[in-house]
Design an enzyme around this catalytic site. Sequence first.
Site, PDB file in Angstrom:
ATOM      1  N   LEU A   1       0.818  -1.203   0.000  1.00 55.84           N
ATOM      2  CA  LEU A   1       0.000   0.000   0.000  1.00 55.84           C
ATOM      3  C   LEU A   1       0.854   1.256   0.000  1.00 55.84           C
ATOM      4  O   LEU A   1       0.536   2.239  -0.671  1.00 55.84           O
ATOM      5  CB  LEU A   1      -0.933   0.002   1.214  1.00 55.84           C
ATOM      6  CG  LEU A   1      -1.928   1.172   1.303  1.00 55.84           C
ATOM      7  CD1 LEU A   1      -2.854   1.157   0.100  1.00 55.84           C
ATOM      8  CD2 LEU A   1      -2.732   1.083   2.591  1.00 55.84           C
TER       9      LEU A   1
ATOM     10  N   GLN B   1       1.991   2.077  -3.421  1.00 52.68           N
ATOM     11  CA  GLN B   1       0.958   2.590  -4.317  1.00 52.68           C
ATOM     12  C   GLN B   1       0.649   4.062  -4.043  1.00 52.68           C
ATOM     13  O   GLN B   1       0.168   4.757  -4.910  1.00 52.68           O
ATOM     14  CB  GLN B   1      -0.316   1.764  -4.162  1.00 52.68           C
ATOM     15  CG  GLN B   1      -0.150   0.297  -4.519  1.00 52.68           C
ATOM     16  CD  GLN B   1      -1.427  -0.477  -4.319  1.00 52.68           C
ATOM     17  OE1 GLN B   1      -2.511   0.019  -4.579  1.00 52.68           O
ATOM     18  NE2 GLN B   1      -1.320  -1.710  -3.850  1.00 52.68           N
ATOM     19  N   CYS B   2       0.892   4.508  -2.854  1.00 56.14           N
ATOM     20  CA  CYS B   2       0.631   5.904  -2.493  1.00 56.14           C
ATOM     21  C   CYS B   2       1.882   6.437  -1.816  1.00 56.14           C
ATOM     22  O   CYS B   2       2.005   6.409  -0.599  1.00 56.14           O
ATOM     23  CB  CYS B   2      -0.582   6.010  -1.572  1.00 56.14           C
ATOM     24  SG  CYS B   2      -1.109   7.698  -1.234  1.00 56.14           S
ATOM     25  N   THR B   3       2.846   6.887  -2.604  1.00 58.75           N
ATOM     26  CA  THR B   3       4.183   7.217  -2.099  1.00 58.75           C
ATOM     27  C   THR B   3       4.426   8.713  -2.017  1.00 58.75           C
ATOM     28  O   THR B   3       5.556   9.157  -2.091  1.00 58.75           O
ATOM     29  CB  THR B   3       5.246   6.586  -3.007  1.00 58.75           C
ATOM     30  OG1 THR B   3       5.038   7.044  -4.350  1.00 58.75           O
ATOM     31  CG2 THR B   3       5.164   5.088  -2.981  1.00 58.75           C
TER      32      THR B   3
END
Length: 700
Positions: free
Chosen positions: A483, A486-488
């Site tokens: 996760l 995916q959202c860095t």
Amino acid sequence: MSTELVLQPLQSSVDIAFWSELASLKLNTLKLSEEAVDLQGSISSGQHAEVATPLQLDMHSLSATPPEYTGQVHAPGQLYNFNTMEKFKGLTQAGDANTRAVYVRQAVAQIWRDIVSGAALQNPILLWRFIAISYAELKKYHFYYWFCFPALLPPEPFTGQTVQLSSPGGLGDASEQIVQRCIQYAASEPGNPACWIISLASTADTANAADAIAMHPLTSWAEASAVPGRDFFKGTFSAGRSLLLHAKLPAIPGGWQPQAGLAGLHPLSWETNARGKLGPRMVPLGSSLDTHRLAEIKCLLLGAGTLGCAVARTLLGWGIRKITLLDNARVAFSNPVRQSLFTFGDCLDGGRPKAEAAAQALQSIFPSVNAVGVQMSVPMPGHPIGATELAQVQADAQQLDQLMQEHDAVFLLMDTREARWLPTLLAAAHGKLAINAALGFDSYLVMRHGVPAPSGTAGHVQLGCYFCNDIIAPLDSTLDRSLDQQCTVARPGLAAIAGSLAVELMATVLQHPFGPAAPAPAPDSAASASKAASTEPPEAAASPLGTAPHRIQGRLSAGFVQHTLSGRASPQCTACSPAIVQACQQQGLPFIIDMLQDPRKLLDLTRALRVRIGLKSSPQGERMNTRSLTGTSTVSTTETARVPNAANSGVTKNEPPLRAPVQKRKLREQPKRTPRFSMETGARIMVDDKRTPSARRLIS
């Protein structure tokens, strides 16, 4: 030898912001009043003897206390704004010179009173008094104006002789002392008068004069000067470059009044127009900035997360009144701190739908906005579609297509790369303006997708889209990623930066004469070593908001750098190439579903597979020409698995080239490594594929 001194008139320079302030003053304060309004014009040093000294009016000129700027002084003036065009024209007709003189005599009389009373000696800038007459056609945003710079015309002309200040005929050694006094005076207070009195009583070379007038270098006249007090210095405070004027003032008869008829007014007091004739000027701002067009634009936001909230708030600032937000997620407890349209209450009871909550928040900020939230998913290629999901995917694709047709501009603000494929294709098929914004770990990307040129436009090059430099079909970029991968986004301010740039880019494009087909300026040299794929033609450069770049990419960790890039559309693009767009227009929904289920067919339609095979078959070290984001560039097959471009800012992965088997069956069964996307740079990386052959076959 004395010569007659001549007048060099000023030249008005009015900023667009001044007319905006005048329009607001007319509507809210003046209304039907035609009384004089006080002005403050800024006068700065002229740089060339052939160019008149500019009198500048900006947004602060209607203020009683405008800000002080180094190298500028404020001249007092008055503005007469008339309610009808007929009255304004009546004052500008050649036969109505006496009518105009009524307003001019008031200014001339005030100048004369300042001279007689000695006020002009205390503040010589009073000699620069000016007036202006105007008419504001606010329905069309057309502004008509005419400036007058009153100058006294004495019974006999002024005569004088100019010499170098430091020459034997000047002040000799005393010139350096005068220059030092001028420097001290000018540096003491920014708002000091532009000319002042220097006592010369102790100077041996000036026995016949007790005082001299020194003046800030407001103009650059060589052998001519204006009425007394206008300018005696040229350039900076330097004795070698300064001039001394020996002036002979004529005797003024007793009781002489300059306002008694036009005999006391200089004939060059009224400014000439652009054609060099006495007459008013006109500024057509209505065609420059079409605010009504912006207010009528219908915007579709695909994504109501961090970027969606930032874009929506900025759209309100531009006056956009129709906003549709699309998202399939619900507000989580981690969202409100990063997404400005949500509160803690939106997270309770499982969370409200993001699109609905964001639309309601916009209406609470500005009740007149027509904000609508749509909860749905965007179909993505590379994601398996089960038999039970097919009907919903078809319904989502149809609804998205309908929304695209109903809106004028679409913002692509989703989390994954493949989620942008279908909106990109539909925007190209319907000729809509698409603005793409994406965030990385500490970087951002904002770009607009190109559209075909209007008919009859020569030399136009269509700009590329988000997928124009891809050589493989869109895949599932979230597979085998945690996760946090995916959202860095690690810099919360990135969303505000990218969202603001996306909206400003939209506004700039819509104000361009070519609209969404506006050409892009040349990319900056720091970001690209190659030339621009398209440049701004002279006939298309007139836009009130400037040029519209194709792609804006920035990074915070590299010193807060930002680059503008440009590139042409690729004929092998899997989203906007003619083959894909025409197939979508002709076949419709069946084509879309087919491509979603098997994205590899996109390679067959665009012949992109040949590019992949060419990269593989090229000998070691051999370089081949292939189309990249910045046009035609030369790349080495041993450098990266993806066609590199300037948008990557030199960030590439030293990986072997992507294996390109000739037969499709081998492509399904034998890949050992799977391409993945880096959302930070847009580059592909290679990761080990540990799935079974059947699993690979399912998602390939």
